[in-house]
Motif scaffolding. Structure first.
Motif, short mmCIF file in Angstrom:
data_model
loop_
_atom_site.label_atom_id
_atom_site.label_comp_id
_atom_site.label_asym_id
_atom_site.label_seq_id
_atom_site.Cartn_x
_atom_site.Cartn_y
_atom_site.Cartn_z
N ILE A 90 0.86 -1.18 0.00
CA ILE A 90 0.00 0.00 0.00
C ILE A 90 0.89 1.23 0.00
CG2 ILE A 90 -1.72 1.30 1.34
CD1 ILE A 90 -2.79 -1.37 2.34
N PRO A 91 0.67 2.20 -0.87
CA PRO A 91 1.50 3.40 -0.93
C PRO A 91 1.50 4.16 0.39
CG PRO A 91 0.06 3.26 -2.84
CD PRO A 91 -0.40 2.22 -1.89
N LEU A 92 2.60 4.87 0.67
CA LEU A 92 2.73 5.59 1.93
C LEU A 92 1.63 6.63 2.14
CD1 LEU A 92 6.60 6.08 2.15
CD2 LEU A 92 5.18 4.62 3.58
N GLU A 93 1.19 7.27 1.04
CA GLU A 93 0.13 8.27 1.17
C GLU A 93 -1.14 7.64 1.72
OE1 GLU A 93 1.82 7.67 -1.53
OE2 GLU A 93 3.13 9.42 -1.72
N LYS A 94 -1.45 6.43 1.21
CA LYS A 94 -2.64 5.73 1.67
C LYS A 94 -2.44 5.23 3.11
CE LYS A 94 -5.60 4.75 -0.87
NZ LYS A 94 -6.82 5.44 -1.27
N VAL A 95 -1.21 4.80 3.44
CA VAL A 95 -0.92 4.36 4.81
C VAL A 95 -1.14 5.51 5.79
CG1 VAL A 95 0.86 3.47 6.37
CG2 VAL A 95 0.73 2.63 4.03
N LYS A 96 -0.73 6.71 5.39
CA LYS A 96 -0.90 7.88 6.26
C LYS A 96 -2.38 8.13 6.53
CE LYS A 96 1.92 11.30 5.63
NZ LYS A 96 2.61 12.52 5.12
N GLU A 97 -3.22 7.96 5.51
CA GLU A 97 -4.66 8.10 5.71
C GLU A 97 -5.18 7.07 6.70
OE1 GLU A 97 -7.48 8.87 2.42
OE2 GLU A 97 -5.72 8.69 1.13
N ILE A 98 -4.71 5.85 6.56
CA ILE A 98 -5.16 4.77 7.44
C ILE A 98 -4.75 5.04 8.88
CG2 ILE A 98 -4.79 2.32 7.99
CD1 ILE A 98 -4.62 1.84 4.93
N ILE A 99 -3.50 5.48 9.08
CA ILE A 99 -3.00 5.74 10.43
C ILE A 99 -3.75 6.89 11.09
CG2 ILE A 99 -1.00 6.59 11.74
CD1 ILE A 99 -0.72 3.70 10.98
N SER A 100 -3.99 7.94 10.32
CA SER A 100 -4.61 9.14 10.90
C SER A 100 -6.11 8.98 11.14
CB SER A 100 -4.36 10.35 10.00
OG SER A 100 -4.95 10.15 8.73
N SER A 101 -6.75 8.04 10.46
CA SER A 101 -8.20 7.91 10.57
C SER A 101 -8.66 7.42 11.95
CB SER A 101 -8.72 6.94 9.51
OG SER A 101 -8.33 5.62 9.80
N ARG A 102 -7.96 6.45 12.52
CA ARG A 102 -8.33 5.84 13.81
C ARG A 102 -9.78 5.38 13.82
NH1 ARG A 102 -5.09 8.44 18.90
NH2 ARG A 102 -3.15 8.96 17.79
N ASP A 103 -10.28 5.05 12.65
CA ASP A 103 -11.67 4.62 12.49
C ASP A 103 -11.63 3.33 11.66
OD1 ASP A 103 -14.25 4.11 11.59
OD2 ASP A 103 -14.77 6.23 11.41
N ASN A 104 -11.97 2.23 12.29
CA ASN A 104 -11.83 0.95 11.62
C ASN A 104 -12.69 0.85 10.36
OD1 ASN A 104 -10.36 -1.58 11.86
ND2 ASN A 104 -12.38 -2.53 11.94
N GLU A 105 -13.89 1.43 10.41
CA GLU A 105 -14.76 1.40 9.23
C GLU A 105 -14.12 2.14 8.07
OE1 GLU A 105 -17.58 -0.27 8.66
OE2 GLU A 105 -17.22 -1.19 10.62
N LYS A 106 -13.51 3.28 8.38
CA LYS A 106 -12.84 4.05 7.34
C LYS A 106 -11.61 3.30 6.83
CE LYS A 106 -11.02 8.64 6.24
NZ LYS A 106 -10.73 9.99 6.75
N VAL A 107 -10.92 2.62 7.76
CA VAL A 107 -9.75 1.84 7.36
C VAL A 107 -10.16 0.74 6.38
CG1 VAL A 107 -8.02 0.18 8.16
CG2 VAL A 107 -8.40 2.30 9.42
N VAL A 108 -11.25 0.05 6.71
CA VAL A 108 -11.73 -1.03 5.84
C VAL A 108 -12.10 -0.46 4.48
CG1 VAL A 108 -13.58 -2.71 5.47
CG2 VAL A 108 -12.51 -2.51 7.72
N LYS A 109 -12.76 0.71 4.45
CA LYS A 109 -13.14 1.35 3.19
C LYS A 109 -11.90 1.68 2.36
CE LYS A 109 -15.99 5.08 1.37
NZ LYS A 109 -15.33 6.19 0.83
N LEU A 110 -10.87 2.23 3.01
CA LEU A 110 -9.64 2.57 2.31
C LEU A 110 -8.96 1.31 1.77
CD1 LEU A 110 -8.21 5.26 4.75
CD2 LEU A 110 -8.97 5.67 2.41
N LEU A 111 -8.97 0.24 2.56
CA LEU A 111 -8.35 -1.00 2.12
C LEU A 111 -9.10 -1.62 0.95
CD1 LEU A 111 -7.42 -2.68 5.53
CD2 LEU A 111 -5.85 -1.74 3.83
N MET A 112 -10.43 -1.52 0.97
CA MET A 112 -11.21 -2.06 -0.14
C MET A 112 -10.94 -1.29 -1.42
SD MET A 112 -12.70 -4.72 0.91
CE MET A 112 -13.81 -5.03 -0.47
#
Length: 271
Positions: free
Chosen positions: A64-86
């Motif tokens: 996963i690109p670092l830009e997307k990883v940064k979004e995942i780390i900063s979200s702290r919201d599992n639902e949002k993390v799952v959406k980003l991963l999908m």
């Protein structure tokens, strides 16, 4: 402090992430140590930071690109993390299909090269019936001698949004020169093995006529060829050439070589 925080060397040993990489993650704002000693500026990582690094490592293992990883780390919201991963999964599937195609194309090119290495002159002429076949032809904006540039013009137009690695090249040969045992290419064409030309502009297509062809394989040396075998066969069997085509045996990226084989195809007409 040791019970709650970890120095960078400890973090590197525990996580397997190098110190340089940890400093890089801090520099780009991917992870910020929870405590920085104001006197010596040493970085200390909390348990939360360790969780962050675990997430980062997992994401990086998934490419996963670092830009997307940064979004995942900063979200702290599992639902949002799952959406980003999908969302990334869709991109990963697209890339997977792309690289599978690349691998298949490389395998195809390898097989073509092996076929070329095994090629030899065919001293026998065979009669083969061919159905009409559609090919992509070069335009005729320049002189006949510019047959390759004319085809490249068309290819550059047609292949901008597609990827046709698998292709076969052929040429229209001058019939009169053929009977004089000379080779003169005046137009070039390319064939796609899957035969799907639905995305190609019709003005760049040509249908090779169907019918009985005299076929043999001969070497081309410095753009000269000895057609005597097939010319003699035509005379002996009371045929004349209605059209002459030469198709390269195998596909090679280095087209402008001094020695290669062509399958000569003569559209037959009885005398």
């Amino acid at each position: 402090m040791k019970e709650e925080y970890y120095q960078i060397g400890e973090v590197s040993r525990i996580t397997g992430i190098s110190k340089d990489t940890l400093h890089f993650y801090t520099k780009i704002g991917l992870v910020t140590p929870d405590y920085i000693n104001p006197e010596n500026h040493y970085h200390y990582y909390s348990r939360w930071n360790m969780y962050q690094l675990d997430i980062i490592t997992t994401c990086r293992n998934l490419k996963i690109p670092l830009e997307k990883v940064k979004e995942i780390i900063s979200s702290r919201d599992n639902e949002k993390v799952v959406k980003l991963l999908m969302e990334y999964q869709s991109e990963a599937l697209r890339l997977s299909q792309y690289y599978r195609q690349v691998a298949d194309d490389i395998s195809w090119y390898y097989e073509e090269n092996e076929h070329i290495k095994l090629q030899a002159s065919d001293n026998k002429v065979h009669i083969v019936y061919f159905e009409p076949e559609t090919v992509i032809v070069g335009n005729q904006k320049r002189e006949d001698s510019s047959y390759h540039a004319n085809l490249q013009d068309v290819i550059n137009q047609e292949f901008q949004t597609t990827n046709f690695v698998r292709r076969k090249y052929g040429y229209f040969l001058d019939t009169e020169r053929f009977y004089s045992n000379k080779i003169r290419k005046y137009r070039e064409y390319v064939k796609l093995p899957d035969g799907d030309y639905s995305s190609i502009n019709p003005e760049h297509l040509y249908t090779l006529p169907g019918g009985n062809y005299a076929v043999c394989t001969i070497p081309i040396e410095n753009e000269t060829a000895d057609f005597s075998i097939i010319i003699n066969w035509l005379k002996e069997n009371h045929y004349r050439a209605d059209a002459v085509f030469a198709e390269e045996v195998g596909f090679q990226l280095f087209k402008y070589i001094y020695h290669y084989y062509c399958e000569i195809k003569i559209l037959l007409v009885s005398e």
